[in-house]
Design a protein around this motif. Structure first.
Motif, PDB file in Angstrom:
ATOM      1  N   PRO A  28       0.813  -1.228   0.000  1.00 38.88           N
ATOM      2  CA  PRO A  28       0.000   0.000   0.000  1.00 38.88           C
ATOM      3  C   PRO A  28       0.838   1.267   0.000  1.00 38.88           C
ATOM      4  O   PRO A  28       0.451   2.262  -0.622  1.00 38.88           O
ATOM      5  CB  PRO A  28      -0.838  -0.124   1.272  1.00 38.88           C
ATOM      6  CG  PRO A  28      -0.126  -1.104   2.132  1.00 38.88           C
ATOM      7  CD  PRO A  28       0.539  -2.051   1.197  1.00 38.88           C
ATOM      8  N   SER A  31       2.313   1.863  -3.597  1.00 41.94           N
ATOM      9  CA  SER A  31       1.292   2.313  -4.540  1.00 41.94           C
ATOM     10  C   SER A  31       0.965   3.785  -4.338  1.00 41.94           C
ATOM     11  O   SER A  31       0.847   4.548  -5.305  1.00 41.94           O
ATOM     12  CB  SER A  31       0.023   1.468  -4.392  1.00 41.94           C
ATOM     13  OG  SER A  31       0.260   0.124  -4.734  1.00 41.94           O
ATOM     14  N   TYR A 113      -5.685   8.430   4.028  1.00 43.81           N
ATOM     15  CA  TYR A 113      -6.275   7.566   5.056  1.00 43.81           C
ATOM     16  C   TYR A 113      -7.385   8.259   5.861  1.00 43.81           C
ATOM     17  O   TYR A 113      -7.300   8.380   7.081  1.00 43.81           O
ATOM     18  CB  TYR A 113      -5.174   7.042   5.988  1.00 43.81           C
ATOM     19  CG  TYR A 113      -5.638   5.948   6.929  1.00 43.81           C
ATOM     20  CD1 TYR A 113      -6.453   4.923   6.484  1.00 43.81           C
ATOM     21  CD2 TYR A 113      -5.254   5.941   8.263  1.00 43.81           C
ATOM     22  CE1 TYR A 113      -6.889   3.930   7.333  1.00 43.81           C
ATOM     23  CE2 TYR A 113      -5.671   4.942   9.140  1.00 43.81           C
ATOM     24  CZ  TYR A 113      -6.498   3.944   8.659  1.00 43.81           C
ATOM     25  OH  TYR A 113      -6.929   2.961   9.522  1.00 43.81           O
ATOM     26  N   GLU A 145      -7.367  10.850  -0.133  1.00 39.51           N
ATOM     27  CA  GLU A 145      -7.776   9.449   0.001  1.00 39.51           C
ATOM     28  C   GLU A 145      -8.766   9.355   1.151  1.00 39.51           C
ATOM     29  O   GLU A 145      -8.472   9.802   2.262  1.00 39.51           O
ATOM     30  CB  GLU A 145      -6.571   8.553   0.283  1.00 39.51           C
ATOM     31  CG  GLU A 145      -6.947   7.093   0.498  1.00 39.51           C
ATOM     32  CD  GLU A 145      -5.849   6.283   1.181  1.00 39.51           C
ATOM     33  OE1 GLU A 145      -5.879   5.041   1.051  1.00 39.51           O
ATOM     34  OE2 GLU A 145      -4.974   6.879   1.834  1.00 39.51           O
ATOM     35  N   SER A 226     -10.788   4.148  -7.268  1.00 35.89           N
ATOM     36  CA  SER A 226     -11.132   3.411  -6.049  1.00 35.89           C
ATOM     37  C   SER A 226      -9.959   3.289  -5.092  1.00 35.89           C
ATOM     38  O   SER A 226     -10.152   3.103  -3.890  1.00 35.89           O
ATOM     39  CB  SER A 226     -11.635   2.005  -6.388  1.00 35.89           C
ATOM     40  OG  SER A 226     -12.958   2.035  -6.847  1.00 35.89           O
ATOM     41  N   ASN A 227      -8.739   3.381  -5.634  1.00 35.38           N
ATOM     42  CA  ASN A 227      -7.551   3.151  -4.810  1.00 35.38           C
ATOM     43  C   ASN A 227      -6.337   3.737  -5.519  1.00 35.38           C
ATOM     44  O   ASN A 227      -6.445   4.310  -6.618  1.00 35.38           O
ATOM     45  CB  ASN A 227      -7.364   1.654  -4.533  1.00 35.38           C
ATOM     46  CG  ASN A 227      -7.466   0.823  -5.811  1.00 35.38           C
ATOM     47  OD1 ASN A 227      -6.980   1.213  -6.873  1.00 35.38           O
ATOM     48  ND2 ASN A 227      -8.115  -0.325  -5.704  1.00 35.38           N
ATOM     49  N   TRP A 228      -5.178   3.564  -4.890  1.00 33.08           N
ATOM     50  CA  TRP A 228      -3.939   4.095  -5.457  1.00 33.08           C
ATOM     51  C   TRP A 228      -3.522   3.367  -6.732  1.00 33.08           C
ATOM     52  O   TRP A 228      -2.731   3.896  -7.513  1.00 33.08           O
ATOM     53  CB  TRP A 228      -2.813   4.003  -4.428  1.00 33.08           C
ATOM     54  CG  TRP A 228      -3.033   4.800  -3.188  1.00 33.08           C
ATOM     55  CD1 TRP A 228      -3.279   4.307  -1.931  1.00 33.08           C
ATOM     56  CD2 TRP A 228      -3.019   6.227  -3.056  1.00 33.08           C
ATOM     57  NE1 TRP A 228      -3.418   5.335  -1.028  1.00 33.08           N
ATOM     58  CE2 TRP A 228      -3.267   6.531  -1.693  1.00 33.08           C
ATOM     59  CE3 TRP A 228      -2.831   7.273  -3.945  1.00 33.08           C
ATOM     60  CZ2 TRP A 228      -3.320   7.834  -1.202  1.00 33.08           C
ATOM     61  CZ3 TRP A 228      -2.884   8.580  -3.468  1.00 33.08           C
ATOM     62  CH2 TRP A 228      -3.125   8.857  -2.123  1.00 33.08           C
ATOM     63  N   GLU A 229      -4.044   2.159  -6.946  1.00 32.85           N
ATOM     64  CA  GLU A 229      -3.709   1.394  -8.149  1.00 32.85           C
ATOM     65  C   GLU A 229      -4.541   1.828  -9.355  1.00 32.85           C
ATOM     66  O   GLU A 229      -4.430   1.257 -10.434  1.00 32.85           O
ATOM     67  CB  GLU A 229      -3.906  -0.106  -7.902  1.00 32.85           C
ATOM     68  CG  GLU A 229      -2.901  -0.732  -6.954  1.00 32.85           C
ATOM     69  CD  GLU A 229      -3.211  -0.410  -5.491  1.00 32.85           C
ATOM     70  OE1 GLU A 229      -4.381  -0.070  -5.191  1.00 32.85           O
ATOM     71  OE2 GLU A 229      -2.291  -0.493  -4.658  1.00 32.85           O
ATOM     72  N   SER A 237     -17.474   0.785  -4.712  1.00 32.91           N
ATOM     73  CA  SER A 237     -16.178   1.160  -4.140  1.00 32.91           C
ATOM     74  C   SER A 237     -16.322   1.538  -2.677  1.00 32.91           C
ATOM     75  O   SER A 237     -17.245   2.264  -2.297  1.00 32.91           O
ATOM     76  CB  SER A 237     -15.578   2.336  -4.920  1.00 32.91           C
ATOM     77  OG  SER A 237     -15.306   1.986  -6.257  1.00 32.91           O
ATOM     78  N   SER A 239     -13.729   2.976  -1.016  1.00 32.70           N
ATOM     79  CA  SER A 239     -12.845   4.112  -0.791  1.00 32.70           C
ATOM     80  C   SER A 239     -12.644   4.829  -2.116  1.00 32.70           C
ATOM     81  O   SER A 239     -13.042   4.338  -3.183  1.00 32.70           O
ATOM     82  CB  SER A 239     -11.497   3.659  -0.210  1.00 32.70           C
ATOM     83  OG  SER A 239     -10.823   2.822  -1.147  1.00 32.70           O
ATOM     84  N   HIS A 240     -12.016   5.998  -2.049  1.00 35.56           N
ATOM     85  CA  HIS A 240     -11.697   6.711  -3.276  1.00 35.56           C
ATOM     86  C   HIS A 240     -10.417   7.503  -3.094  1.00 35.56           C
ATOM     87  O   HIS A 240     -10.061   7.905  -1.977  1.00 35.56           O
ATOM     88  CB  HIS A 240     -12.851   7.640  -3.697  1.00 35.56           C
ATOM     89  CG  HIS A 240     -13.089   8.790  -2.767  1.00 35.56           C
ATOM     90  ND1 HIS A 240     -12.584  10.043  -2.982  1.00 35.56           N
ATOM     91  CD2 HIS A 240     -13.795   8.871  -1.608  1.00 35.56           C
ATOM     92  CE1 HIS A 240     -12.973  10.866  -2.005  1.00 35.56           C
ATOM     93  NE2 HIS A 240     -13.696  10.173  -1.152  1.00 35.56           N
ATOM     94  N   VAL A 241      -9.718   7.683  -4.197  1.00 35.59           N
ATOM     95  CA  VAL A 241      -8.586   8.604  -4.294  1.00 35.59           C
ATOM     96  C   VAL A 241      -8.978   9.631  -5.345  1.00 35.59           C
ATOM     97  O   VAL A 241      -9.149   9.292  -6.513  1.00 35.59           O
ATOM     98  CB  VAL A 241      -7.290   7.884  -4.684  1.00 35.59           C
ATOM     99  CG1 VAL A 241      -6.164   8.896  -4.892  1.00 35.59           C
ATOM    100  CG2 VAL A 241      -6.896   6.860  -3.625  1.00 35.59           C
TER     101      VAL A 241
END
Length: 249
Positions: A28, A31, A113, A145, A226-229, A237, A239-241
């Motif tokens: 994590p 990423s 976070y 994030e 949805s994520n760092w990837e 989803s 989470s979100h970025v």
């Protein structure tokens, strides 16, 4: 505007890295660092709520000049104890991320976070976006994030959602929907069988509400994942970025 909360003091700061050890695993962290370094594009970065340097230290090691703002002097002390965390390497201003200013302009301002949810009033969250915009150079980006509120998991008449059930830790969130507040409850079982309890309060916020805060600060949504990837952001989803940009002058 009320003074933002600071619960990361004393033993909470001392034990923070151990309690959040899953977040510090290479995958994590790598990423997030790769994503942020790409967005920074060779420019300087400012982390709101830099904490113990979980992201800032490896981002700095990747060649990004990182500055920080952190409300807890105890968390900054933990950062300073780490390799590469010396004051000359990563400057940190002690203060809240809604109002504290540091010198200079940045290509990237970011917070990770769920930290935006540590601001318990909508006005504080709006002020945080305006503070980010004030630090950005034209064309710079603000990255957040955060989790997506888990209210779809609430059956009618209930208010609690578990997020971790293990031998050493029981964690669940209780929601106050009308106030957009949640409390994260943590019960930790030590090796001797004793149990300790802690709780933190948050103001949960939807991505669409953050988009409005960004518009009020003069920022425009550039992308959301949805994520760092960079997995697509969907209805499912958790989470979100999100990346907002400051228009060129």
């Amino acid at each position: 505007m009320a003074v933002p909360q600071n619960v990361f003091v004393g033993t909470v700061a001392r034990d923070y890295d151990a309690l959040e050890s899953t977040l510090s695993r290479p995958a994590p962290v790598d990423s997030a660092v790769a994503f942020l370094a790409e967005v920074a594009g060779g420019g300087a970065a400012l982390e709101f709520a830099i904490g113990t340097g979980r992201i800032a230290l490896p981002l700095h090691a990747a060649g990004v000049a990182v500055h920080g703002i952190e409300i807890s002097a105890d968390m900054v002390d933990e950062l300073r104890r780490k390799p590469g965390g010396g004051e000359g390497r990563i400057p940190v201003a002690v203060g809240d991320m809604a109002t504290t200013r540091v010198a200079g302009e940045f290509a990237l301002v970011y917070l990770v976070y769920n930290t935006i949810q540590n601001l318990l009033e909508q006005d504080e969250q709006v002020a945080c976006f305006r503070n980010a915009a004030a630090h950005l150079a034209p064309g710079g980006c603000f990255v957040v994030e955060s989790g997506v509120p888990s209210v779809r998991r609430l059956p009618p008449g209930t208010s609690a959602v578990p997020f971790d059930v293990s031998a050493r830790h029981l964690g669940f969130d209780t929601y106050e929907l009308a106030r957009q507040r949640l409390t994260s409850h943590h019960y930790f079982t030590d090796e001797d069988g004793t149990t300790t309890y802690s709780a933190t309060q948050h103001r949960f916020v939807w991505p669409a509400e953050l988009d409005l805060m960004a518009r009020l600060a003069g920022l425009e949504l550039r992308e959301r994942w949805s994520n760092w990837e960079r997995d697509p952001f969907t209805d499912d989803s958790e989470s979100h970025v999100s990346v907002w940009t400051k228009p060129p002058a």
